[in-house]
Design a protein around this motif. Sequence first.
Motif, PDB file in Angstrom:
ATOM      1  N   ILE A 147       0.838  -1.201   0.000  1.00  0.00           N
ATOM      2  CA  ILE A 147       0.000   0.000   0.000  1.00  0.00           C
ATOM      3  C   ILE A 147       0.873   1.250   0.000  1.00  0.00           C
ATOM      4  N   GLY A 148       0.554   2.173  -0.878  1.00  0.00           N
ATOM      5  CA  GLY A 148       1.318   3.408  -1.009  1.00  0.00           C
ATOM      6  C   GLY A 148       2.290   3.394  -2.172  1.00  0.00           C
ATOM      7  N   LYS A 149       2.548   2.220  -2.765  1.00  0.00           N
ATOM      8  CA  LYS A 149       3.450   2.160  -3.919  1.00  0.00           C
ATOM      9  C   LYS A 149       2.692   2.573  -5.176  1.00  0.00           C
ATOM     10  N   PRO A 150       3.368   3.190  -6.141  1.00  0.00           N
ATOM     11  CA  PRO A 150       2.663   3.758  -7.295  1.00  0.00           C
ATOM     12  C   PRO A 150       2.204   2.713  -8.292  1.00  0.00           C
ATOM     13  N   TYR A 151       1.110   3.006  -8.957  1.00  0.00           N
ATOM     14  CA  TYR A 151       0.662   2.235 -10.116  1.00  0.00           C
ATOM     15  C   TYR A 151       1.558   2.593 -11.296  1.00  0.00           C
ATOM     16  N   VAL A 152       2.087   1.567 -11.951  1.00  0.00           N
ATOM     17  CA  VAL A 152       2.807   1.742 -13.215  1.00  0.00           C
ATOM     18  C   VAL A 152       2.352   0.617 -14.133  1.00  0.00           C
ATOM     19  N   TRP A 153       1.885   0.954 -15.316  1.00  0.00           N
ATOM     20  CA  TRP A 153       1.342  -0.082 -16.187  1.00  0.00           C
ATOM     21  C   TRP A 153       2.448  -1.064 -16.576  1.00  0.00           C
ATOM     22  N   GLY A 154       2.082  -2.367 -16.545  1.00  0.00           N
ATOM     23  CA  GLY A 154       3.026  -3.421 -16.881  1.00  0.00           C
ATOM     24  C   GLY A 154       3.930  -3.826 -15.741  1.00  0.00           C
ATOM     25  N   ALA A 155       3.842  -3.165 -14.572  1.00  0.00           N
ATOM     26  CA  ALA A 155       4.775  -3.435 -13.472  1.00  0.00           C
ATOM     27  C   ALA A 155       4.229  -4.532 -12.566  1.00  0.00           C
ATOM     28  N   GLU A 156       5.142  -5.341 -12.034  1.00  0.00           N
ATOM     29  CA  GLU A 156       4.769  -6.386 -11.087  1.00  0.00           C
ATOM     30  C   GLU A 156       5.748  -6.420  -9.918  1.00  0.00           C
ATOM     31  N   GLY A 157       6.139  -5.220  -9.452  1.00  0.00           N
ATOM     32  CA  GLY A 157       6.967  -5.094  -8.278  1.00  0.00           C
ATOM     33  C   GLY A 157       8.448  -5.090  -8.601  1.00  0.00           C
ATOM     34  N   PRO A 158       9.270  -4.888  -7.579  1.00  0.00           N
ATOM     35  CA  PRO A 158       8.836  -4.652  -6.196  1.00  0.00           C
ATOM     36  C   PRO A 158       8.491  -3.198  -5.882  1.00  0.00           C
ATOM     37  N   GLY A 159       8.895  -2.248  -6.747  1.00  0.00           N
ATOM     38  CA  GLY A 159       8.679  -0.843  -6.419  1.00  0.00           C
ATOM     39  C   GLY A 159       7.374  -0.267  -6.898  1.00  0.00           C
ATOM     40  N   SER A 160       6.709  -0.942  -7.845  1.00  0.00           N
ATOM     41  CA  SER A 160       5.459  -0.434  -8.407  1.00  0.00           C
ATOM     42  C   SER A 160       4.684  -1.598  -9.010  1.00  0.00           C
ATOM     43  N   ASP A 212       0.922  -2.783 -11.490  1.00  0.00           N
ATOM     44  CA  ASP A 212      -0.396  -2.539 -12.056  1.00  0.00           C
ATOM     45  C   ASP A 212      -1.348  -3.505 -11.358  1.00  0.00           C
ATOM     46  N   CYS A 213      -2.626  -3.508 -11.755  1.00  0.00           N
ATOM     47  CA  CYS A 213      -3.627  -4.231 -10.958  1.00  0.00           C
ATOM     48  C   CYS A 213      -3.330  -5.726 -10.876  1.00  0.00           C
ATOM     49  N   SER A 214      -3.138  -6.375 -12.023  1.00  0.00           N
ATOM     50  CA  SER A 214      -2.907  -7.821 -12.005  1.00  0.00           C
ATOM     51  C   SER A 214      -1.476  -8.163 -11.607  1.00  0.00           C
ATOM     52  N   GLY A 215      -0.545  -7.204 -11.775  1.00  0.00           N
ATOM     53  CA  GLY A 215       0.796  -7.426 -11.263  1.00  0.00           C
ATOM     54  C   GLY A 215       0.781  -7.566  -9.754  1.00  0.00           C
ATOM     55  N   LEU A 216      -0.055  -6.766  -9.087  1.00  0.00           N
ATOM     56  CA  LEU A 216      -0.169  -6.836  -7.629  1.00  0.00           C
ATOM     57  C   LEU A 216      -0.776  -8.164  -7.192  1.00  0.00           C
ATOM     58  N   THR A 217      -1.898  -8.561  -7.806  1.00  0.00           N
ATOM     59  CA  THR A 217      -2.573  -9.782  -7.361  1.00  0.00           C
ATOM     60  C   THR A 217      -1.756 -11.034  -7.680  1.00  0.00           C
ATOM     61  N   SER A 218      -1.120 -11.069  -8.851  1.00  0.00           N
ATOM     62  CA  SER A 218      -0.332 -12.258  -9.197  1.00  0.00           C
ATOM     63  C   SER A 218       0.895 -12.379  -8.302  1.00  0.00           C
ATOM     64  N   GLN A 219       1.532 -11.244  -7.971  1.00  0.00           N
ATOM     65  CA  GLN A 219       2.700 -11.302  -7.091  1.00  0.00           C
ATOM     66  C   GLN A 219       2.300 -11.644  -5.658  1.00  0.00           C
ATOM     67  N   ALA A 220       1.148 -11.151  -5.218  1.00  0.00           N
ATOM     68  CA  ALA A 220       0.687 -11.471  -3.862  1.00  0.00           C
ATOM     69  C   ALA A 220       0.525 -12.981  -3.699  1.00  0.00           C
ATOM     70  N   TRP A 221      -0.090 -13.620  -4.682  1.00  0.00           N
ATOM     71  CA  TRP A 221      -0.287 -15.061  -4.582  1.00  0.00           C
ATOM     72  C   TRP A 221       0.990 -15.834  -4.861  1.00  0.00           C
ATOM     73  N   ALA A 222       1.881 -15.287  -5.685  1.00  0.00           N
ATOM     74  CA  ALA A 222       3.179 -15.939  -5.894  1.00  0.00           C
ATOM     75  C   ALA A 222       3.966 -15.972  -4.589  1.00  0.00           C
ATOM     76  N   HIS A 223       3.916 -14.870  -3.828  1.00  0.00           N
ATOM     77  CA  HIS A 223       4.608 -14.843  -2.539  1.00  0.00           C
ATOM     78  C   HIS A 223       3.914 -15.725  -1.505  1.00  0.00           C
ATOM     79  N   ALA A 224       2.681 -16.102  -1.775  1.00  0.00           N
ATOM     80  CA  ALA A 224       1.981 -17.047  -0.904  1.00  0.00           C
ATOM     81  C   ALA A 224       2.254 -18.496  -1.316  1.00  0.00           C
ATOM     82  N   GLY A 225       3.052 -18.678  -2.367  1.00  0.00           N
ATOM     83  CA  GLY A 225       3.424 -20.024  -2.779  1.00  0.00           C
ATOM     84  C   GLY A 225       2.531 -20.648  -3.824  1.00  0.00           C
ATOM     85  N   ARG A 226       1.679 -19.838  -4.450  1.00  0.00           N
ATOM     86  CA  ARG A 226       0.788 -20.397  -5.473  1.00  0.00           C
ATOM     87  C   ARG A 226       0.843 -19.507  -6.718  1.00  0.00           C
ATOM     88  N   ALA A 227       1.318 -20.076  -7.824  1.00  0.00           N
ATOM     89  CA  ALA A 227       1.403 -19.323  -9.073  1.00  0.00           C
ATOM     90  C   ALA A 227       0.029 -19.224  -9.719  1.00  0.00           C
TER      91      ALA A 227
END
Length: 420
Positions: A258-271, A273-288
């Motif tokens: 929370i607080g990190k900027p939206y950047v299109w096409g980005a999937e972390g760690p510094g920024s 986009d919408c699906s970059g956030l959700t896919s990385q959240a679940w990847a860090h939970a151990g499920r691709a």
Amino acid sequence: MSQRPLRAACCVAAAFLVAGPVPQAGAEPANPAAPAPAAPAPAPAAPTEPVPALLARLQGLYQKAEEATEAYNATEVALKAGREEERLRSAELGKARGALDAEKALAGRLAREQYQGTRSALSPYARMLLAKDPQAALDERRLAAREGARRAGVLDKLTRNKAEADALAARARKSLETQQTLAARQKTQKEEVGAQLKEVERMLAALTPEQLTQLGARETENTNAAQQKLLDSGRLPTRTGTPTAAGGAALRYAAAQIGKPYVWGAEGPGSFDCSGLTSQAWAHAGRAIPRTSQEQWARLPKVPLDRLRPGDLVVYFPKATHVGLYVGGGKVIQAPRPGTRVKVSPIAANPLLGAVRPDPDGAPLAEFTPPPLPEATAAEGDDTGYSSEESPAEPAEPAEAPEAEPEAEAAATAAAASSR
């Protein structure tokens, strides 16, 4: 679209226009005889549409930009898969060519041996007729037959290896052509995203501070009304349950962004986009899970809204072009759109399509302590939009949302965006 950041952005832009460039220390004074600089281009005229129409047009532009972004993301996934396939094809082709070279060398040696044996000795049939010991002749005949079969096998294997190498070479060429096609498509999609975001910038630049304030107020009003309607409908759970172990891990990861900027096409760690956030959240939970919101909607099991649990993904718009992660209590964590930051929003902040569950086989935890979430105002970002691939500012640590005053944060973001 928050009102205070928009107002701050307008103030920053006005300050730049009024103050003009700051003279550097030690610089020569301006020459009064020098020709005056060209007058700046006139600002675009403010639209005369009513606020509801302006808001609908702005939201439509953002939606088109997000559609183009998700198309770009899908092509990027295909390109990565294509590069991996090409690497495997090249390795297979190298092995096949190595085996082919070895078989060619063996076939050449056998051919030389056969040629030398033909010139230096009688044929096997002549040796058998002239032999004093018939049994020895028969044994020699069997050995000759075995050697002939071995040579035939070598030739057959040589033929098969050549055919395999030719087929692998053809597939490698096709894989390369596919990659070239995907790269050209990605370039077109990248230009489409840039064009859509520049159109957003042009529209926002033409609005007056009063119009920006009215747009923010109308958007907040619409979101609150949609949220209340959803709550009154009974479509959401009456109480927030507990997530699975993986769902809880995904939720904690998303909350830390929370607080990190939206950047299109980005999937972390510094920024993100919408699906970059959700896919990385679940990847860090151990499920691709799939990278794009469309694939998340298409390939993950659907779940009714009244059975939502923390960690589930909420998908928006008819084409599934936006996604957020359910927190509970009718809220989601999302990376909203260009110019904003990852934030907690009402689940009805965008038109709902449905929800999916990345771990349908998981059992909810008996107890779960939700991660701390900031107040709504602390999670708001500047909605002025920008077209750069890079974020206007990226926080160094993935900790809590910034504690800076919203006015100051919006002014810094708007200033960085205007310099790009």
